[in-house]
Design a protein around this motif. Structure first.
Motif, mmCIF file in Angstrom:
data_model
loop_
_atom_site.group_PDB
_atom_site.id
_atom_site.type_symbol
_atom_site.label_atom_id
_atom_site.label_comp_id
_atom_site.label_asym_id
_atom_site.label_seq_id
_atom_site.Cartn_x
_atom_site.Cartn_y
_atom_site.Cartn_z
ATOM 1 N N GLN A 125 0.876 -1.521 -0.083
ATOM 2 C CA GLN A 125 -0.046 0.244 0.002
ATOM 3 C C GLN A 125 0.446 1.627 0.405
ATOM 4 O OE1 GLN A 125 -3.239 0.176 2.856
ATOM 5 N NE2 GLN A 125 -3.556 -1.461 2.210
ATOM 6 N N ALA A 126 1.789 1.269 0.330
ATOM 7 C CA ALA A 126 3.336 1.997 0.704
ATOM 8 C C ALA A 126 3.603 2.729 -0.512
ATOM 9 C CB ALA A 126 4.435 1.973 1.901
ATOM 10 N N ALA A 127 3.120 1.977 -1.812
ATOM 11 C CA ALA A 127 4.133 2.403 -2.972
ATOM 12 C C ALA A 127 2.645 3.132 -3.500
ATOM 13 C CB ALA A 127 4.364 1.619 -3.572
ATOM 14 N N HIS A 128 1.421 3.134 -3.209
ATOM 15 C CA HIS A 128 0.898 3.802 -3.331
ATOM 16 C C HIS A 128 0.382 5.803 -2.497
ATOM 17 C CE1 HIS A 128 0.089 0.855 -6.317
ATOM 18 N NE2 HIS A 128 0.166 0.275 -5.597
ATOM 19 N N LEU A 129 1.108 6.016 -1.767
ATOM 20 C CA LEU A 129 0.973 6.665 -0.856
ATOM 21 C C LEU A 129 0.248 7.447 -1.547
ATOM 22 C CD1 LEU A 129 1.691 7.111 2.109
ATOM 23 C CD2 LEU A 129 3.648 8.513 1.419
ATOM 24 N N PRO A 130 0.319 8.787 -2.916
ATOM 25 C CA PRO A 130 -0.198 10.004 -2.991
ATOM 26 C C PRO A 130 -1.363 9.763 -3.275
ATOM 27 C CG PRO A 130 2.034 9.309 -4.124
ATOM 28 C CD PRO A 130 1.388 7.827 -3.440
ATOM 29 N N GLU A 131 -1.898 8.654 -4.112
ATOM 30 C CA GLU A 131 -3.810 8.264 -3.344
ATOM 31 C C GLU A 131 -4.409 7.820 -2.265
ATOM 32 O OE1 GLU A 131 -4.217 6.298 -7.925
ATOM 33 O OE2 GLU A 131 -2.409 5.228 -6.955
ATOM 34 N N LEU A 132 -3.273 7.554 -1.862
ATOM 35 C CA LEU A 132 -4.342 6.962 0.009
ATOM 36 C C LEU A 132 -4.171 8.303 0.198
ATOM 37 C CD1 LEU A 132 -2.091 4.095 1.053
ATOM 38 C CD2 LEU A 132 -4.406 4.204 0.153
ATOM 39 N N ALA A 634 -8.929 -0.979 -6.241
ATOM 40 C CA ALA A 634 -7.938 -0.492 -5.961
ATOM 41 C C ALA A 634 -8.131 0.910 -5.363
ATOM 42 C CB ALA A 634 -7.814 0.167 -7.973
ATOM 43 N N ARG A 635 -8.999 1.510 -5.202
ATOM 44 C CA ARG A 635 -9.038 3.075 -4.416
ATOM 45 C C ARG A 635 -9.315 2.563 -3.012
ATOM 46 N NH1 ARG A 635 -14.487 2.697 -6.943
ATOM 47 N NH2 ARG A 635 -14.594 3.848 -8.825
ATOM 48 N N ARG A 636 -9.156 1.683 -2.020
ATOM 49 C CA ARG A 636 -8.668 1.314 -1.197
ATOM 50 C C ARG A 636 -7.465 1.091 -0.554
ATOM 51 N NH1 ARG A 636 -12.420 -2.969 -1.012
ATOM 52 N NH2 ARG A 636 -10.787 -4.899 -0.426
ATOM 53 N N THR A 637 -7.046 0.879 -1.486
ATOM 54 C CA THR A 637 -5.398 0.980 -1.111
ATOM 55 C C THR A 637 -4.884 1.982 -2.881
ATOM 56 O OG1 THR A 637 -5.178 -0.711 -3.634
ATOM 57 C CG2 THR A 637 -5.281 -1.888 -1.528
ATOM 58 N N GLY A 638 -5.285 3.123 -3.331
ATOM 59 C CA GLY A 638 -4.471 4.040 -3.718
ATOM 60 C C GLY A 638 -3.747 3.873 -5.228
ATOM 61 N N SER A 639 -4.548 2.846 -5.864
ATOM 62 C CA SER A 639 -3.461 2.131 -6.796
ATOM 63 C C SER A 639 -5.227 2.587 -8.043
ATOM 64 C CB SER A 639 -4.126 0.675 -7.229
ATOM 65 O OG SER A 639 -2.993 0.911 -6.597
ATOM 66 N N VAL A 640 -5.810 3.813 -7.660
ATOM 67 C CA VAL A 640 -6.374 4.372 -8.743
ATOM 68 C C VAL A 640 -5.975 4.405 -10.291
ATOM 69 C CG1 VAL A 640 -8.340 6.372 -9.647
ATOM 70 C CG2 VAL A 640 -8.448 4.983 -7.541
ATOM 71 N N GLY A 644 -6.414 0.811 -11.689
ATOM 72 C CA GLY A 644 -7.367 1.421 -11.651
ATOM 73 C C GLY A 644 -7.499 1.786 -12.906
ATOM 74 N N ALA A 645 -6.957 2.160 -13.491
ATOM 75 C CA ALA A 645 -7.295 2.561 -15.124
ATOM 76 C C ALA A 645 -7.484 2.055 -16.103
ATOM 77 C CB ALA A 645 -5.722 4.141 -15.386
ATOM 78 N N SER A 674 -7.868 11.068 -12.041
ATOM 79 C CA SER A 674 -6.646 10.513 -11.233
ATOM 80 C C SER A 674 -5.376 10.833 -12.050
ATOM 81 C CB SER A 674 -6.903 8.703 -11.145
ATOM 82 O OG SER A 674 -7.104 8.060 -11.940
ATOM 83 N N GLU A 675 -5.253 11.431 -13.534
ATOM 84 C CA GLU A 675 -3.904 11.505 -13.942
ATOM 85 C C GLU A 675 -3.235 10.907 -14.246
ATOM 86 O OE1 GLU A 675 -3.283 14.560 -15.293
ATOM 87 O OE2 GLU A 675 -4.912 15.919 -14.235
ATOM 88 N N PRO A 676 -3.647 9.551 -14.715
ATOM 89 C CA PRO A 676 -2.917 8.265 -14.766
ATOM 90 C C PRO A 676 -1.740 8.407 -16.024
ATOM 91 C CG PRO A 676 -5.073 7.994 -15.878
ATOM 92 C CD PRO A 676 -5.203 9.544 -15.115
#
Length: 992
Positions: A125-132, A634-640, A644-645, A674-676
């Motif tokens: 999850q830490a890899a997706h910190l910005p989205e979290l 993806a939303r819960r783990t910050g991977s949008v 998520g894309a 979400s700016e993928p």
């Protein structure tokens, strides 16, 4: 206690404060805003922001402030976020904090250990910190509008800058005002903040305030407020001359004048001298304590300063009181330590230290923190602080293990800073005797860790280079297992760079290095990666065979993540081999295993591939449900922005096939917020181009397709390349460029001997055959020499080599057979083939292709004289096409009805009424400008126009400027009023 040398009156900056007040009003109305406040050190940025915070809190906003911390050449990772979170946790109940943090709590606990991470939180999850963090801010602002201040961005670490960049781009609808301050005099040409400032300046949502020095009247007001009386002209001239209007230096100079410390008139105008003179007027104990504090940075906890200074408590507090009373130090906001009143003062004191003195203080800090980490304000800061202090002391044997420890500490949440620490360790490694014995590791391991950090930070090329260095250092005589895992890392980067063949080659070579027995983790990792690479390359038999072996090996060595990955790959390969039921069972097994062990990315890949397989076999709604389940994860783990894309792309594809085009358009706009980036962005553009071209927006489709192709140019994946080629070819067909369309199609067909999949190739081949036949018919009608039939024959042959395994495959295969009945030399017309295609597409439940085949069936029935059946087929085709908004197809059906005099409704067709005059024609607007004007008149901002039309905000701004000039109006309000005055004018606009 003496009066502070700080003006109790806010002087000047009224225009800038009004701008911030205006932005606060927009935030209260529900909009996100971003303001940058720049200016030289001491110019008054913090005072201006403090006044804005006062306004914000008065009007009901929650204000959080965080400061970037200078710690060597780079800042402390995510220091401003940690400070803001610390303030938040002090001001709310634990239950409320839990609700605000949500799934971000686990990764943020690495930034602020007092948050106490939830046990079992997935590490990735830490890899997706910005989205979290984005989710956390949205929850906070939903509870109460938020003002978030990040100070001293010139010292921000790369992770903080990346986080801020993401938030600026994606926070649009939330009521949040973000304010960033920076020293403009420190932003040199290569400073990492410089390109970001340039990019932010071009954003409509961003405002930039550049503070200038005070004028004479403002300096006079500031001095009078500090002294409590107007200054005499001589004093004012002296203060203005020495400070040059810098607000902080005005305060310092007033203090010097008020103290009478030396001959003020003869005081050197040099900045350092001005800042040091008051420090030098203090007692010896206070000066020593001030120098000790300067080595810690701008702030230092009281307990840590006491441990480093080594003074008796009474003497320590006497010296501290003297420094605080004379405004050289301030008690920090938490009441646990002290801070320099301004960073300039700290810099002056620190740089006045002698080299040996400076090193001695850094050693003292390092030893104190090593002996008792609790002396730090936050234990998360200790590893980076130790690395900084040992390096500043030039004690390389102590610095090397400290750098490795700092790298390990930042690995979970700041891979860019982890890489920086490791690269510094690599720099000093050759200069440290017995480095391996000292650190308990070797150079190869450090290079490997640096390669992994670079990969996680998104620097794939840098990762490949570091792994290459590790391989070279290992040499041919090193451990085969170790070499194989390094080659696995190299193969991973090659795959990400789109070099499938090279990746397969190095992965197979790595497997050959390993003995058949005993099995170990390296076998499982390599086999899993090789299977995934075969899948991406399109070699399904190889992918399935290697994945089956990978599953067995992973189970044998208890590599459960690799087992789950291999199961997902195996299920996907089985699907492409036509084994639908087995594929879904295998995918579900891999997905459930990934969920049990907390392998979040593998679970999302399982949902992604499951939805893809369901779509392949015509289960459109089930595919949407599966993709939405993955999207929720993806939303819960910050991977949008990443998985998520892809998942959103799968949802949209199924919607398009079901004929829910308007819903699909809205989903695209939502996903793009979400700016993928990269391939993730391209996956959405593929769907946007497809909807545009089927709707008749050929120019727009071509533009979007070109944008997407630029993102996948180095990729060999048919899932992107062939649909984009089909959309571009259809756009060319609509523009009448049949030759160009055929060239595009033939350029996207794999060369002989290269694998190609029916799912992606058959739609392209069908379109090529259709266009080739259209060219032949056109040449016959013009009695001109027709193009060669060779290309059509080649395409028919290619189609025959593919095995249709899905409902859509079978529909395209039957449509290809039916298309050939349209050839001029095909003989008497027959509708049998088109009946078969209609039946196939009805079973596939895809209304667009059903409408097309019904149209062709009606055309053939007209030719055979079956007018009654032709009317029914054409009427259904028209209803479907018109309902979808497929204007080119509905136009073709309408043209057939007119040619054949078919009545498609109960009422006979009438001559169309003459079109009313177009009041907008006089302005000479292009089709695109009419679309932009329609959105402008509906009250859309440039950013909203850009999102709905899939263009950049800058391009939208250019269109708006051109429109205003053509309409002869001065602003957007006048333009909208003009449009509304012209009653009945229809201005096409997407998304309205």
């Amino acid at each position: 206690m003496r009066a502070m040398a700080v003006s109790p009156v806010f002087v000047g900056r009224q225009e800038e404060l009004a701008t911030l007040a205006s932005e606060l009003s927009r935030v209260r109305a529900g909009r996100a805003c971003f303001v940058l406040v720049g200016g030289e050190a001491g110019i008054g940025k913090t005072r201006l922001v403090d006044e804005a915070i006062r306004l914000a809190e008065t009007s009901g906003l929650r204000a959080l402030t965080g400061r970037c911390v200078e710690l060597g050449p780079e800042g402390l990772p995510l220091a401003p976020l940690a400070e803001a979170l610390r303030a938040l946790t002090r001001s709310a109940s634990p239950e409320q904090v839990d609700a605000w943090l949500g799934p971000a709590r686990g990764p943020l606990a690495h930034v602020l250990p007092s948050l106490e991470p939830i046990p079992g939180t997935a590490a990735d999850q830490a890899a997706h910190l910005p989205e979290l963090v984005l989710g956390m801010i949205e929850r906070l602002s939903a509870d109460r509008p938020l003002m978030l201040v990040l100070e001293d961005l010139q010292w921000a670490d790369q992770t903080t800058l990346s986080l801020l960049t993401y938030l600026v781009r994606t926070l649009r609808e939330a009521p949040v005002l973000m304010v960033g301050t920076y020293r403009s005099d420190e932003i040199h040409r290569r400073h990492p903040l410089r390109p970001l400032l340039s990019g932010w300046e071009r954003m409509r949502e961003a405002r930039r305030l550049e503070l200038t020095r005070f004028r004479r009247d403002e300096v006079a007001a500031q001095v009078a407020a500090i002294l409590g009386r107007p200054a005499d002209p001589g004093t004012l001239d002296l203060v203005l001359d020495r400070s040059e209007g810098n607000a902080f230096l005005v305060e310092e100079m007033v203090e010097v004048v008020r103290d009478g410390g030396g001959d003020a008139a003869g005081l050197s105008p040099m900045l350092r001298d001005l800042l040091l003179i008051r420090a030098e007027a203090r007692s010896a104990a206070a000066q020593r304590l001030l120098r000790a504090a300067s080595a810690a940075g701008r702030q230092v906890p009281e307990r840590l300063l006491a441990a480093v200074a080594g003074m008796e408590p009474a003497a320590l507090f006497e010296a501290l009181r003297e420094l605080v009373e004379n405004h050289l130090l301030l008690v920090d906001e938490g009441g646990q330590g002290y801070a320099f009143r301004h960073a300039l003062a700290r810099d002056a004191v620190y740089h006045d230290l002698l080299p040996g003195e400076r090193a001695g203080w850094h050693v003292a800090y390092a030893r104190a923190l090593s002996a008792n980490p609790d002396l730090a304000a936050d234990q998360a800061e200790v590893p980076a602080a130790l690395a900084h202090h040992w390096l500043a002391a030039l004690d390389l044997p102590a610095a090397l293990p400290a750098l490795l420890a700092a790298a390990q500490a930042s690995a979970m949440y700041a891979p860019a800073e982890q890489l920086t620490h490791l690269e510094r360790a690599l720099e000093i490694w050759p200069r440290v005797p017995d480095a391996a014995a000292l650190t308990g590791t070797d150079l190869i391991e450090v290079l490997t860790a640096a390669g992994d950090a670079a990969y996680r930070a998104g620097s794939v090329d840098r990762s490949r280079s570091l792994v290459g260095q590790a391989l070279a250092e290992l040499g041919e005589s090193g451990s085969h297992s170790r070499r194989a895992l390094l080659m696995w890392r190299s193969g991973r980067t090659l795959l990400d760079l789109g070099q499938h063949d090279e990746s397969i080659s190095i992965l197979r070579a790595a497997l050959d290095l390993l003995p058949a027995e005993p099995l170990e983790y390296a076998h499982a990792a390599l086999l899993t990666a090789l299977a995934a690479t075969y899948l991406r390359e399109g070699s399904m038999d190889e992918a399935a065979a290697v994945a089956e072996r990978a599953v067995a090996v992973a189970m044998a060595v208890d590599a459960r993540t690799e087992q789950a990955e291999a199961l997902v790959t195996l299920g996907s390969a089985q699907a492409f081999l036509g084994k639908a039921e087995a594929a879904l069972d295998t995918l579900l097994e891999g997905l459930r295993l990934a969920e049990r062990i907390g392998a979040v990315e593998t679970a999302m890949r399982g949902w992604l591939n499951s939805s893809d397989v369901l779509e392949m076999f015509g289960h459109h709604q089930k595919a949407i449900d599966s993709a939405n389940a993955g999207l929720e994860l993806a939303r819960r783990t910050g991977s949008v922005r990443t998985y998520g894309a892809y998942l959103a792309g799968n949802v949209i594809e199924s919607m398009v096939r079901l004929g829910r085009w308007q819903e699909a358009r809205r989903a695209i706009v939502q996903a793009l917020r979400s700016e993928p980036e990269g391939l993730f962005f391209a996956s959405l553009l593929v769907q946007a181009a497809h909807i545009a071209v089927l709707s008749g927006q050929g120019e727009e489709a071509a533009r979007i397709a070109a944008q997407a192709r630029a993102l996948v140019i180095d990729s060999h994946e048919l899932q992107f390349l062939q649909p984009l080629a089909a959309d571009l070819a259809e756009a060319q067909r609509l523009a009448g460029d049949l030759d160009g369309s055929m060239t595009t199609i033939m350029g996207a067909i794999p060369r002989p001997g290269h694998v190609h999949l029916a799912r992606f190739s058959l739609p392209l081949i069908w379109l090529g055959i259709r266009i080739g036949i259209d060219r032949a018919i056109l040449a016959r009608d013009r009695r001109a020499a027709g193009p060669s039939d060779e290309v059509v024959e080649r395409l028919v042959t290619m189609a025959g080599e593919l095995s249709p395994i899905t409902p859509a495959d079978r529909g395209y295969a039957l449509a290809i057979t039916a298309e050939q009945t349209r050839l001029p030399q095909a003989g008497p017309p027959s509708s049998q083939e088109w009946r078969g295609a209609v039946t196939a597409w009805r079973a596939a439940a895809e209304p667009y292709m059903l409408a097309y085949c019904l149209f062709r069936l009606a055309e053939q029935q007209c030719a055979t004289g079956d007018r009654g059946e032709a009317v029914q087929a054409a009427a259904e085709a028209y209803r479907l096409a018109a309902g979808l908004g497929a204007e080119p197809l509905s136009g073709e059906i309408d043209a057939l009805a007119r040619r054949a005099r078919l009545v498609l409704t109960d009422k006979a067709p009438e001559e169309p009424a003459p079109a009313p005059p177009d009041p907008m024609a006089q302005f000479g607007l292009t089709e695109r400008e009419r679309e932009v004007l329609g959105l402008l008149a509906a009250g859309r901002s440039n950013a909203q126009i850009a999102a709905e039309l899939f263009i950049s905000p800058k391009t939208a701004s250019v269109h708006v400027s051109n429109i205003l000039a053509k309409l002869g109006v001065t602003g957007r309000v006048e333009a909208a009023a003009l449009v509304h005055r012209l009653a009945g004018v229809q201005i096409p606009a997407k998304g309205t």
